[in-house]
Write a protein that holds these residues in place. Structure first.
Motif, PDB file in Angstrom:
ATOM      1  N   LYS A  52     -59.331 -98.208  36.871  1.00 13.97           N
ATOM      2  CA  LYS A  52     -58.291 -97.805  37.828  1.00 13.97           C
ATOM      3  C   LYS A  52     -58.281 -98.718  39.064  1.00 13.97           C
ATOM      4  O   LYS A  52     -57.231 -99.225  39.454  1.00 13.97           O
ATOM      5  CB  LYS A  52     -58.493 -96.333  38.252  1.00 13.97           C
ATOM      6  CG  LYS A  52     -58.551 -95.363  37.076  1.00 13.97           C
ATOM      7  CD  LYS A  52     -58.788 -93.940  37.523  1.00 13.97           C
ATOM      8  CE  LYS A  52     -60.085 -93.672  38.247  1.00 13.97           C
ATOM      9  NZ  LYS A  52     -61.310 -93.791  37.411  1.00 13.97           N
ATOM     10  N   THR A  53     -59.460 -98.912  39.648  1.00 18.45           N
ATOM     11  CA  THR A  53     -59.539 -99.760  40.841  1.00 18.45           C
ATOM     12  C   THR A  53     -59.203-101.209  40.496  1.00 18.45           C
ATOM     13  O   THR A  53     -58.512-101.895  41.256  1.00 18.45           O
ATOM     14  CB  THR A  53     -60.947 -99.660  41.478  1.00 18.45           C
ATOM     15  OG1 THR A  53     -61.122 -98.319  41.938  1.00 18.45           O
ATOM     16  CG2 THR A  53     -61.118-100.615  42.648  1.00 18.45           C
ATOM     17  N   THR A  54     -59.659-101.658  39.343  1.00 20.50           N
ATOM     18  CA  THR A  54     -59.332-103.024  38.911  1.00 20.50           C
ATOM     19  C   THR A  54     -57.818-103.192  38.811  1.00 20.50           C
ATOM     20  O   THR A  54     -57.267-104.207  39.255  1.00 20.50           O
ATOM     21  CB  THR A  54     -60.007-103.327  37.556  1.00 20.50           C
ATOM     22  OG1 THR A  54     -61.418-103.101  37.683  1.00 20.50           O
ATOM     23  CG2 THR A  54     -59.771-104.765  37.129  1.00 20.50           C
ATOM     24  N   PHE A  94     -57.545 -99.287  51.231  1.00 22.14           N
ATOM     25  CA  PHE A  94     -58.783 -99.554  50.511  1.00 22.14           C
ATOM     26  C   PHE A  94     -59.701 -98.349  50.609  1.00 22.14           C
ATOM     27  O   PHE A  94     -59.558 -97.518  51.497  1.00 22.14           O
ATOM     28  CB  PHE A  94     -59.479-100.782  51.100  1.00 22.14           C
ATOM     29  CG  PHE A  94     -58.687-102.036  50.887  1.00 22.14           C
ATOM     30  CD1 PHE A  94     -58.896-102.819  49.776  1.00 22.14           C
ATOM     31  CD2 PHE A  94     -57.707-102.400  51.796  1.00 22.14           C
ATOM     32  CE1 PHE A  94     -58.143-103.959  49.563  1.00 22.14           C
ATOM     33  CE2 PHE A  94     -56.946-103.546  51.590  1.00 22.14           C
ATOM     34  CZ  PHE A  94     -57.172-104.328  50.472  1.00 22.14           C
ATOM     35  N   GLN A  95     -60.671 -98.295  49.675  1.00 23.10           N
ATOM     36  CA  GLN A  95     -61.629 -97.194  49.736  1.00 23.10           C
ATOM     37  C   GLN A  95     -62.482 -97.316  50.999  1.00 23.10           C
ATOM     38  O   GLN A  95     -62.863 -96.340  51.601  1.00 23.10           O
ATOM     39  CB  GLN A  95     -62.509 -97.177  48.478  1.00 23.10           C
ATOM     40  CG  GLN A  95     -61.889 -96.338  47.364  1.00 23.10           C
ATOM     41  CD  GLN A  95     -62.669 -96.433  46.061  1.00 23.10           C
ATOM     42  OE1 GLN A  95     -62.740 -97.487  45.445  1.00 23.10           O
ATOM     43  NE2 GLN A  95     -63.252 -95.332  45.650  1.00 23.10           N
ATOM     44  N   ILE A  96     -62.742 -98.562  51.400  1.00 27.81           N
ATOM     45  CA  ILE A  96     -63.503 -98.793  52.631  1.00 27.81           C
ATOM     46  C   ILE A  96     -62.521 -98.961  53.789  1.00 27.81           C
ATOM     47  O   ILE A  96     -61.507 -99.639  53.657  1.00 27.81           O
ATOM     48  CB  ILE A  96     -64.385-100.059  52.486  1.00 27.81           C
ATOM     49  CG1 ILE A  96     -65.409 -99.821  51.365  1.00 27.81           C
ATOM     50  CG2 ILE A  96     -65.070-100.408  53.792  1.00 27.81           C
ATOM     51  CD1 ILE A  96     -66.095-101.067  50.889  1.00 27.81           C
ATOM     52  N   LEU A 178     -52.518 -96.635  46.547  1.00 25.37           N
ATOM     53  CA  LEU A 178     -53.603 -95.959  47.259  1.00 25.37           C
ATOM     54  C   LEU A 178     -54.734 -95.654  46.283  1.00 25.37           C
ATOM     55  O   LEU A 178     -54.532 -94.978  45.275  1.00 25.37           O
ATOM     56  CB  LEU A 178     -53.119 -94.641  47.894  1.00 25.37           C
ATOM     57  CG  LEU A 178     -51.920 -94.709  48.849  1.00 25.37           C
ATOM     58  CD1 LEU A 178     -51.587 -93.315  49.387  1.00 25.37           C
ATOM     59  CD2 LEU A 178     -52.189 -95.658  50.012  1.00 25.37           C
ATOM     60  N   ASP A 179     -55.913 -96.187  46.599  1.00 20.71           N
ATOM     61  CA  ASP A 179     -57.066 -95.958  45.728  1.00 20.71           C
ATOM     62  C   ASP A 179     -57.946 -94.868  46.336  1.00 20.71           C
ATOM     63  O   ASP A 179     -58.610 -95.106  47.336  1.00 20.71           O
ATOM     64  CB  ASP A 179     -57.853 -97.262  45.565  1.00 20.71           C
ATOM     65  CG  ASP A 179     -58.898 -97.178  44.458  1.00 20.71           C
ATOM     66  OD1 ASP A 179     -58.989 -96.117  43.791  1.00 20.71           O
ATOM     67  OD2 ASP A 179     -59.625 -98.167  44.264  1.00 20.71           O
ATOM     68  N   GLU A 180     -57.919 -93.710  45.726  1.00 22.35           N
ATOM     69  CA  GLU A 180     -58.695 -92.559  46.188  1.00 22.35           C
ATOM     70  C   GLU A 180     -58.539 -92.328  47.694  1.00 22.35           C
ATOM     71  O   GLU A 180     -59.516 -92.380  48.452  1.00 22.35           O
ATOM     72  CB  GLU A 180     -60.169 -92.728  45.802  1.00 22.35           C
ATOM     73  CG  GLU A 180     -60.314 -92.945  44.301  1.00 22.35           C
ATOM     74  CD  GLU A 180     -61.637 -92.470  43.742  1.00 22.35           C
ATOM     75  OE1 GLU A 180     -62.401 -91.826  44.479  1.00 22.35           O
ATOM     76  OE2 GLU A 180     -61.878 -92.724  42.550  1.00 22.35           O
ATOM     77  N   PRO A 181     -57.312 -92.024  48.103  1.00 22.40           N
ATOM     78  CA  PRO A 181     -57.052 -91.890  49.540  1.00 22.40           C
ATOM     79  C   PRO A 181     -57.815 -90.736  50.198  1.00 22.40           C
ATOM     80  O   PRO A 181     -57.998 -90.755  51.409  1.00 22.40           O
ATOM     81  CB  PRO A 181     -55.536 -91.642  49.616  1.00 22.40           C
ATOM     82  CG  PRO A 181     -55.147 -91.149  48.265  1.00 22.40           C
ATOM     83  CD  PRO A 181     -56.088 -91.812  47.309  1.00 22.40           C
TER      84      PRO A 181
HETATM   85 MG    MG Z   1     -62.375 -96.802  41.401  1.00 23.50          MG
END
Ligand code: MG
Ligand code: ADP
Length: 256
Positions: A52-54, A94-96, A178-181
């Motif tokens: 997913k993140t990729t 981003f997640q960070i 949005l990755d894991e907002p």
């Molecule tokens: Mg991920």
């Protein structure tokens, strides 16, 4: 659970076909096919390591894909640099955290507006004044106007997440990734953040592609759901179809 909304009738705005990405001998994306309609809220779910993140990183230009096609609004989006992707109307978080922690909420939002204006080297008082209105308006829409003067380090995690979201809106994206907002947030905060994001996204007619592991949020927010597993699309459907899908329950929800 709210009644399942019908998928919106918009035209396809994002097409991903045959997208592949390997890390060494490991294939993280092994041929992803995806179509997203304009104005749609699309969730991507799937077990850890599904890719997913990729996928988000290749779409956002943070990673180069090995093969395949990505077309957004009729234009090739495959293997563009992040600033080119952004210039095409695609925003992401981003997640960070990507805020400036020692600057104030206001300064962070101003910097986002400044970056979006593309005038890094020609800031004038007149331009700053003009931006001020837009900055305050955006801070109000994410409920941060009252914290405008606070240093980001001193605000809560939830406030920071809203700020990050507001900063990506400053570029006026047409598509948001949005990755894991809601990662790292408490239950109530997660739901509040998603509600606020959805309100802005629907109001601004932004197309949303979001990765989320909280399945309650997914079923509550998404018009349509894509399930990934082993670097591929494993299933797709309306929330009701996905929750009824036995195979999805087995691979994803851990239900036998
Ligand atoms: Mg991920
Ligand atoms: P997800 O977000 O669905 O949990 P990821 O896209 O982060 O999955 O990762 C998919 C797979 O690719 C995982 O097995 C992960 O270990 C691997 N992977 C991700 N990024 C890298 C990298 N930079 N180098 C090597 N392997 C990676």
């Amino acid at each position: 659970m709210p009644e399942t909304p019908a998928a919106p009738p918009g035209e396809t705005v994002l097409t991903v076909s045959g997208l592949r990405k390997s890390f060494g001998r490991f294939m993280a994306l092994s041929g992803v096919d995806l179509k997203v309609r304009a104005g749609e809220v699309r969730a991507i779910i799937g077990p850890n390591g599904a890719g997913k993140t990729t996928l988000i990183n290749v779409l956002g230009g943070q990673l180069a894909g090995d093969a395949g096609r990505v077309v957004f609004a009729g234009k090739n989006l495959m293997n563009k640099y992040p600033h080119q992707v952004s210039a095409m109307g695609v925003g992401r978080t981003f997640q960070i955290s990507s805020t400036f922690r020692r600057m104030t909420v206001y300064e962070n939002m101003l910097s986002a507006h400044n970056a979006a204006s593309g005038r890094w080297f020609s800031l004038s008082t007149a331009l700053l004044r003009k931006m001020h209105g837009a900055v305050m308006e955006d801070l109000e829409s994410i409920h941060l106007a009252e914290l405008a003067g606070r240093v980001v380090d001193d605000i809560s995690h939830g406030d920071r997440k809203r700020l990050e979201f507001g900063m990506v809106l400053a570029s006026r994206p047409r598509l948001l990734l949005l990755d894991e907002p809601t990662a790292g947030m408490g239950l109530q905060e997660r739901h509040d953040l998603i509600d606020l994001m959805l309100r802005e996204i629907r109001e601004r007619k932004i197309t949303l592609l979001f990765v989320e592991h909280d399945i309650d949020i997914v079923f509550r927010a998404a018009d349509y759901i894509t399930v990934m597993a082993n670097g591929k699309v494993f299933a797709e459907g309306l929330p009701g179809e996905i929750s009824d899908n036995q195979e999805v329950q087995e691979i994803y929800l851990g239900v036998k």
